[in-house]
Write an enzyme that holds these catalytic residues in place. Structure first.
Site, PDB file in Angstrom:
ATOM      1  N   PRO A   2      11.179   4.049   3.227  1.00  0.00           N
ATOM      2  CA  PRO A   2      12.420   4.091   2.447  1.00  0.00           C
ATOM      3  C   PRO A   2      12.111   4.130   0.952  1.00  0.00           C
ATOM      4  CG  PRO A   2      12.577   2.470   4.200  1.00  0.00           C
ATOM      5  CD  PRO A   2      11.146   2.915   4.160  1.00  0.00           C
ATOM      6  N   GLU A   3      12.722   5.095   0.259  1.00  0.00           N
ATOM      7  CA  GLU A   3      12.516   5.234  -1.175  1.00  0.00           C
ATOM      8  C   GLU A   3      13.781   4.778  -1.897  1.00  0.00           C
ATOM      9  OE1 GLU A   3      10.897   9.132  -2.109  1.00  0.00           O
ATOM     10  OE2 GLU A   3      10.012   9.290  -0.117  1.00  0.00           O
ATOM     11  N   HIS A  93      10.674  -5.571  17.967  1.00  0.00           N
ATOM     12  CA  HIS A  93      10.289  -5.306  16.586  1.00  0.00           C
ATOM     13  C   HIS A  93      11.128  -6.098  15.573  1.00  0.00           C
ATOM     14  CE1 HIS A  93       7.726  -2.214  18.150  1.00  0.00           C
ATOM     15  NE2 HIS A  93       8.749  -1.527  18.647  1.00  0.00           N
ATOM     16  N   ARG A 112       5.903  -1.354  12.290  1.00  0.00           N
ATOM     17  CA  ARG A 112       4.491  -1.401  11.892  1.00  0.00           C
ATOM     18  C   ARG A 112       4.099  -2.716  11.209  1.00  0.00           C
ATOM     19  NH1 ARG A 112       2.489   4.251   9.459  1.00  0.00           N
ATOM     20  NH2 ARG A 112       0.511   3.208   9.915  1.00  0.00           N
ATOM     21  N   ARG A 155      -0.962  12.406 -19.685  1.00  0.00           N
ATOM     22  CA  ARG A 155      -1.502  12.232 -18.334  1.00  0.00           C
ATOM     23  C   ARG A 155      -2.275  13.468 -17.884  1.00  0.00           C
ATOM     24  NH1 ARG A 155       0.333   7.214 -16.033  1.00  0.00           N
ATOM     25  NH2 ARG A 155       1.955   6.455 -17.461  1.00  0.00           N
TER      26      ARG A 155
END
Length: 274
Positions: A2-3, A93, A112, A155
């Site tokens: 999830p972002e 889970h 996970r 950068r």
């Protein structure tokens, strides 16, 4: 993982239902989900605390309590946080279930087991590794073109690597980095400082536009992501390049390519991205 759009969607959902509710109990099936303090402390000390509001910083979700403390939750790869007006729907889970005095529940599940929960005083938020060093929020007033222009100029990494750098900008991950670069028509392999001023302006606009659209669509559900009600997002239906290897580019109809950039599987169009 999830972002920003997914975590913001979850936050918005929880903001509608959590404030005012009082914790009654905490069941912890996997103590590894609790980073700080000890799981036993959370179970014994959290009951009685009342939720006052929610927040988000990058990919970190925040639930504020009435004793000036805050629950901080990072979903990592496969974490889910689902609210239910009644008993939680659990499976193998489901690692943490927060119960409230009115019978509602908030369940944390994680296939996970990478997701992490902290419970700390607000004054110690900057002690959480990764949280204190986050760059500006992409949709806030702290993120402006002059900042992006200055940072990009110095950068030497690829522009894809820079977008994934949480110290440069908070909340972006692989999906949205690919979509943003396609929107801006910039190849992910380009060195950041090689971008022209016009390309940097296109990048700045693409960052804000793609994230805003993804939030409006309640995030991207490619596999595990669900919102706070357990529902799917919809932005996967608008993806232009991510996960679309060998399919036609919606802009130029050439085939979409995939390779590793900055150590991540990366999707792009070699025809209309330069």
């Amino acid at each position: 993982m999830p972002e920003l759009p997914e975590v913001e969607t979850i936050r918005c959902g929880l903001e509608q239902v959590l404030p005012g509710r009082v914790f009654a109990a905490v069941e912890i099936g996997y103590g590894g989900s609790i980073k700080d303090p000890a799981a036993a402390d959370v179970m014994t000390r959290l009951p009685g605390k009342r939720v006052t509001g929610t927040g988000r910083r990058g990919k970190y979700l925040q639930i504020f309590l009435d004793d000036d403390s805050v629950l901080v939750i990072h979903l990592r790869m496969t974490g889910q946080l689902v609210f239910n007006e009644g008993a939680a729907v659990t499976d193998k889970h489901t690692h943490v279930v927060f119960s409230f005095t009115d019978g509602s529940t908030l369940a944390f599940s994680d296939i996970r087991k990478f997701g992490t929960i902290w419970w700390v005083p607000i004054s110690r938020l900057d002690h959480i590794k990764g949280l204190a060093t986050l760059g500006p929020e992409p949709l806030s007033g702290d993120f402006h073109f002059s900042y992006l222009n200055r940072e990009v100029e110095k950068r030497t990494v690829t522009i894809k690597a820079l977008l994934l750098n949480q110290q440069f900008l908070a909340g972006l991950g692989n999906i949205y980095a690919d979509e943003i670069l396609h929107r801006a028509q910039i190849l992910p392999q380009r060195k950041a400082r090689s971008l022209s001023r016009q390309e940097r302006q296109h990048l700045f606009s693409a960052i804000r536009d793609v994230l805003a659209e993804a939030i409006e669509c309640r995030g991207t559900s490619m596999s595990d992501y669900r919102d706070s009600a357990g529902a799917l997002g919809e932005f996967q239906n608008r993806l232009q390049v991510y996960g679309r290897r060998d399919q036609d580019c919606p802009r130029c109809q050439k085939k979409i390519s995939r390779s590793k950039v900055a150590g991540r599987g990366t999707h792009y169009c070699t025809s209309c991205q330069h």
